[in-house]
Design an enzyme around this catalytic site. Structure first.
Site, mmCIF file in Angstrom:
data_model
loop_
_atom_site.group_PDB
_atom_site.id
_atom_site.type_symbol
_atom_site.label_atom_id
_atom_site.label_comp_id
_atom_site.label_asym_id
_atom_site.label_seq_id
_atom_site.Cartn_x
_atom_site.Cartn_y
_atom_site.Cartn_z
ATOM 1 N N ALA A 134 0.979 -0.659 -0.228
ATOM 2 C CA ALA A 134 -0.146 0.088 0.119
ATOM 3 C C ALA A 134 0.611 0.504 0.107
ATOM 4 C CB ALA A 134 -0.838 0.036 1.422
ATOM 5 N N SER A 184 -10.202 3.255 2.744
ATOM 6 C CA SER A 184 -9.746 4.770 3.299
ATOM 7 C C SER A 184 -10.479 5.347 3.806
ATOM 8 C CB SER A 184 -8.515 5.071 1.958
ATOM 9 O OG SER A 184 -9.960 6.363 1.593
ATOM 10 N N GLN A 361 26.365 18.351 -14.852
ATOM 11 C CA GLN A 361 26.924 18.863 -16.549
ATOM 12 C C GLN A 361 27.759 20.031 -15.766
ATOM 13 O OE1 GLN A 361 26.640 16.988 -18.528
ATOM 14 N NE2 GLN A 361 27.565 16.939 -20.479
ATOM 15 N N GLY A 365 33.484 16.671 -15.204
ATOM 16 C CA GLY A 365 34.051 15.430 -14.275
ATOM 17 C C GLY A 365 33.526 16.263 -12.859
ATOM 18 N N GLU A 388 5.692 11.330 -0.729
ATOM 19 C CA GLU A 388 4.650 12.263 -0.133
ATOM 20 C C GLU A 388 3.169 12.426 -1.890
ATOM 21 O OE1 GLU A 388 3.728 14.174 2.713
ATOM 22 O OE2 GLU A 388 2.431 15.280 2.224
ATOM 23 N N THR A 390 3.577 10.208 -6.168
ATOM 24 C CA THR A 390 4.974 9.910 -6.805
ATOM 25 C C THR A 390 4.339 11.697 -7.670
ATOM 26 O OG1 THR A 390 3.274 8.609 -8.141
ATOM 27 C CG2 THR A 390 4.760 7.763 -6.596
HETATM 28 C C1 LIG Z 1 12.505 8.165 1.940
HETATM 29 C C2 LIG Z 1 11.481 7.248 1.887
HETATM 30 C C3 LIG Z 1 10.801 8.290 2.657
HETATM 31 C C4 LIG Z 1 9.081 8.102 2.806
HETATM 32 N N1 LIG Z 1 8.605 8.372 4.320
HETATM 33 C C5 LIG Z 1 7.371 8.149 4.723
HETATM 34 C C6 LIG Z 1 6.660 8.026 6.230
HETATM 35 O O1 LIG Z 1 7.561 9.053 6.599
HETATM 36 N N2 LIG Z 1 5.768 7.798 5.994
HETATM 37 C C7 LIG Z 1 5.255 7.458 5.347
HETATM 38 O O2 LIG Z 1 3.834 6.861 5.630
HETATM 39 N N3 LIG Z 1 5.642 6.400 4.216
HETATM 40 C C8 LIG Z 1 6.798 7.423 3.174
HETATM 41 N N4 LIG Z 1 7.646 6.798 1.846
HETATM 42 C C9 LIG Z 1 6.852 6.186 1.335
HETATM 43 C C10 LIG Z 1 6.311 6.822 0.696
HETATM 44 O O3 LIG Z 1 5.132 8.655 0.460
HETATM 45 C C11 LIG Z 1 6.387 6.375 -1.164
HETATM 46 O O4 LIG Z 1 7.422 5.007 -1.343
HETATM 47 C C12 LIG Z 1 5.036 6.757 -2.081
HETATM 48 O O5 LIG Z 1 3.748 6.876 -1.632
HETATM 49 C C13 LIG Z 1 5.101 5.641 -3.765
HETATM 50 O O6 LIG Z 1 4.626 4.170 -3.088
HETATM 51 P P1 LIG Z 1 5.428 3.114 -3.245
HETATM 52 O O7 LIG Z 1 7.525 3.241 -2.931
HETATM 53 O O8 LIG Z 1 4.885 2.047 -2.760
HETATM 54 O O9 LIG Z 1 5.386 3.147 -5.111
HETATM 55 P P2 LIG Z 1 3.751 2.549 -5.345
HETATM 56 O O10 LIG Z 1 2.959 2.949 -5.386
HETATM 57 O O11 LIG Z 1 4.157 0.818 -5.697
HETATM 58 O O12 LIG Z 1 4.494 3.094 -7.357
HETATM 59 C C14 LIG Z 1 5.331 2.314 -8.487
HETATM 60 C C15 LIG Z 1 5.189 3.591 -9.228
HETATM 61 O O13 LIG Z 1 3.822 3.291 -10.490
HETATM 62 C C16 LIG Z 1 3.550 4.677 -10.386
HETATM 63 N N5 LIG Z 1 1.827 4.401 -10.251
HETATM 64 C C17 LIG Z 1 1.572 3.771 -9.279
HETATM 65 N N6 LIG Z 1 0.044 3.820 -9.086
HETATM 66 C C18 LIG Z 1 0.100 5.054 -10.284
HETATM 67 C C19 LIG Z 1 -1.596 4.426 -10.896
HETATM 68 N N7 LIG Z 1 -2.512 5.347 -10.408
HETATM 69 N N8 LIG Z 1 -1.442 5.605 -12.126
HETATM 70 C C20 LIG Z 1 0.413 6.082 -12.657
HETATM 71 N N9 LIG Z 1 1.099 5.475 -12.276
HETATM 72 C C21 LIG Z 1 0.772 4.952 -10.841
HETATM 73 C C22 LIG Z 1 3.891 5.239 -8.847
HETATM 74 O O14 LIG Z 1 3.996 6.895 -9.691
HETATM 75 C C23 LIG Z 1 5.528 4.753 -9.480
HETATM 76 O O15 LIG Z 1 6.151 5.737 -10.287
HETATM 77 C C24 LIG Z 1 8.668 7.510 2.179
HETATM 78 C C25 LIG Z 1 8.995 7.214 1.067
HETATM 79 C C26 LIG Z 1 10.389 6.911 0.700
HETATM 80 C C27 LIG Z 1 11.219 6.416 -0.436
#
Ligand SMILES: Cc1cc2nc3c(=O)[nH]c(=O)nc-3n(C[C@H](O)[C@H](O)[C@H](O)COP(=O)(O)OP(=O)(O)OC[C@H]3O[C@@H](n4cnc5c(N)ncnc54)[C@H](O)[C@@H]3O)c2cc1C
Length: 408
Positions: A134, A184, A361, A365, A388, A390
């Protein structure tokens, strides 16, 4: 309601200069070390606490600034210093906002001070929503909270992932499912107090960028918290669930909501972080282009280099304007009819990725080595298009407003 302004007032300029001083004198010099160590920079957080930058009072003061420019200004300056360290400083705010948004006065008064600790004994907090299955699709959350009426306790089970400060936090705010039928709408947030049995850190992630910020899984194994840890209280939750069930019954189907719009008001803050990183890389590149000589003249004298810098600067300024507009809208209660919060985050985060790559760029180097900070800034910038929401999710939300679909 404050008029929208593109200029900071004298008081804001004073705060900005003070923050910039801290970013330049304390954060930036420590950036490379903590990036290599891949650890939480506790001494820097402590310095921030000593001068008043790490405290709820400070952020509340900036948040309630009616111009809306307080928080973007703070984020831009701190992240200009270094993104990983700055996230370690502001990460607690994510959890604090979760309590401020949903908690009772008593919960706010009890838990937020424990999230920050004090300058002699700083603490951090974590907001745990994302799960392995999720991420963007928040409605697929599985972590379950079940009420044990006899003991007035909630029992929480599940695995959270990607939690900033997860496992090292004094206080964890955990989002869990209380009614699986409601998607949700059936979620609720809980405080997990310090040293609660059953909560443990899973794997700590080794990351591409923002390596001074701790990111880890959080495992919840029969975690029992008192009824008073349900944010907002049981009565309010029961009312909200009853309303959601009624709507679901009328709609005739399970409520499915990817919770994509919930963050409109908070996304500009992430946009501002991206502006800070982009500006930092741009400034390094500009300085380098003016001093590096090839073919007997500074490389900025080549239009091919100068035009890149012109584009970088234009995009950074445009990003900042979108961020400021959305922040002003948020504090003044303007409806985000065109998903202006998402627009600001989308544009600013994509700008940060692009500008930091251009900075490498321009440094040639040198830009590709860890001797210069743009390499780190480019690695850091990649996070803004992921957390927050993607970039794809931002586009999805914006597109929904264009096609007339509800975003809430
Ligand atoms: C360094 C870091 C810190 C974070 N801190 C927190 C935190 O403090 N608390 C917390 O709760 N979360 C946190 N997160 C989680 C973050 O919010 C999620 O990584 C983010 O919401 C994306 O979820 P996912 O990584 O599962 O990617 P996925 O949802 O699996 O997405 C994978 C790819 O598919 C694309 N995609 C998915 N659904 C669709 C759609 N419907 N249409 C088009 N494209 C889609 C996405 O854009 C992405 O390119 C953190 C993440 C990172 C990397």
């Amino acid at each position: 309601m404050a008029e929208f302004t593109m200029e900071l007032n004298d008081e804001q300029k004073e705060v900005r200069d003070w923050l910039h001083g801290f970013a330049a004198d304390v954060i930036r010099p420590a950036a490379a070390e903590w990036d290599e160590r891949e650890e939480t920079p506790w001494p820097v957080i402590q310095e921030a606490a000593k001068v008043g930058i790490y405290s709820l009072d400070f952020y509340a003061q900036q948040y309630f600034d009616s111009t809306g420019l307080g928080i973007p200004m703070v984020m831009e300056e701190l992240f200009w210093g270094d993104a990983g360290i700055a996230l370690s400083i502001v990460g607690t705010g994510l959890a604090a906002v979760g309590v401020l948004a949903n908690g009772t006065e008593e919960q706010i008064g009890t838990w937020i001070p424990q999230m920050y600790g004090d300058a002699n004994d700083v603490k951090v907090a974590a907001f745990c929503s994302s799960e392995p299955d999720a991420g963007s699709d928040v409605a697929s959350m599985r972590t379950r909270a079940v009420y044990d009426e006899a003991k007035d306790e909630w029992v929480i089970n599940g695995t959270k992932t990607w939690a900033t400060n997860g496992g090292i936090a004094n206080v964890h705010v955990v989002v869990a499912v209380v009614d699986p039928e409601l998607g949700s709408k059936g979620h609720a947030s809980f405080i997990v107090p310090p040293n609660t049995p059953g909560l443990s850190q899973g794997q700590k992630f080794k990351k591409h960028g923002i390596r001074a910020s701790h990111t880890a899984e959080v495992v919840l194994d029969n975690v029992r918290v008192p009824g008073s840890c349900l944010l907002g209280g049981k009565e309010k939750l029961d009312e909200r669930l009853a309303r959601a069930r009624e709507r679901a019954r009328k709609g005739g189907e399970r409520v499915k909501n990817a919770a994509m719009a919930t963050f409109e008001a908070s996304r500009p803050a992430v946009g501002a972080m991206a502006v800070g990183t982009a500006r930092a890389a741009y400034e390094v590149a500009l300085d380098y282009a003016k001093t590096r000589e090839q073919f007997g003249r500074p490389i900025i004298d080549n239009q091919g280099v100068a035009f890149q810098l012109a584009d970088m600067r234009t995009q950074i300024d445009a990003a900042r304007l979108l961020v400021w507009r959305a922040s002003w809208m948020a504090i003044n209660g303007k409806p985000f009819t065109a998903a202006e919060g998402s627009m600001s985050k989308l544009f600013a985060s994509e700008t940060a990725k692009k500008v930091t790559a251009q900075a490498i760029q321009i440094l040639g180097g040198n830009g590709y080595t860890r001797e210069y900070p743009v390499e780190r800034m480019h690695r850091d910038a990649a996070i803004y298009t992921i957390f927050e929401g993607t970039s794809e999710i931002q586009r999805l939300v914006i597109a929904r407003t264009l096609s007339g679909m509800p975003i809430r």
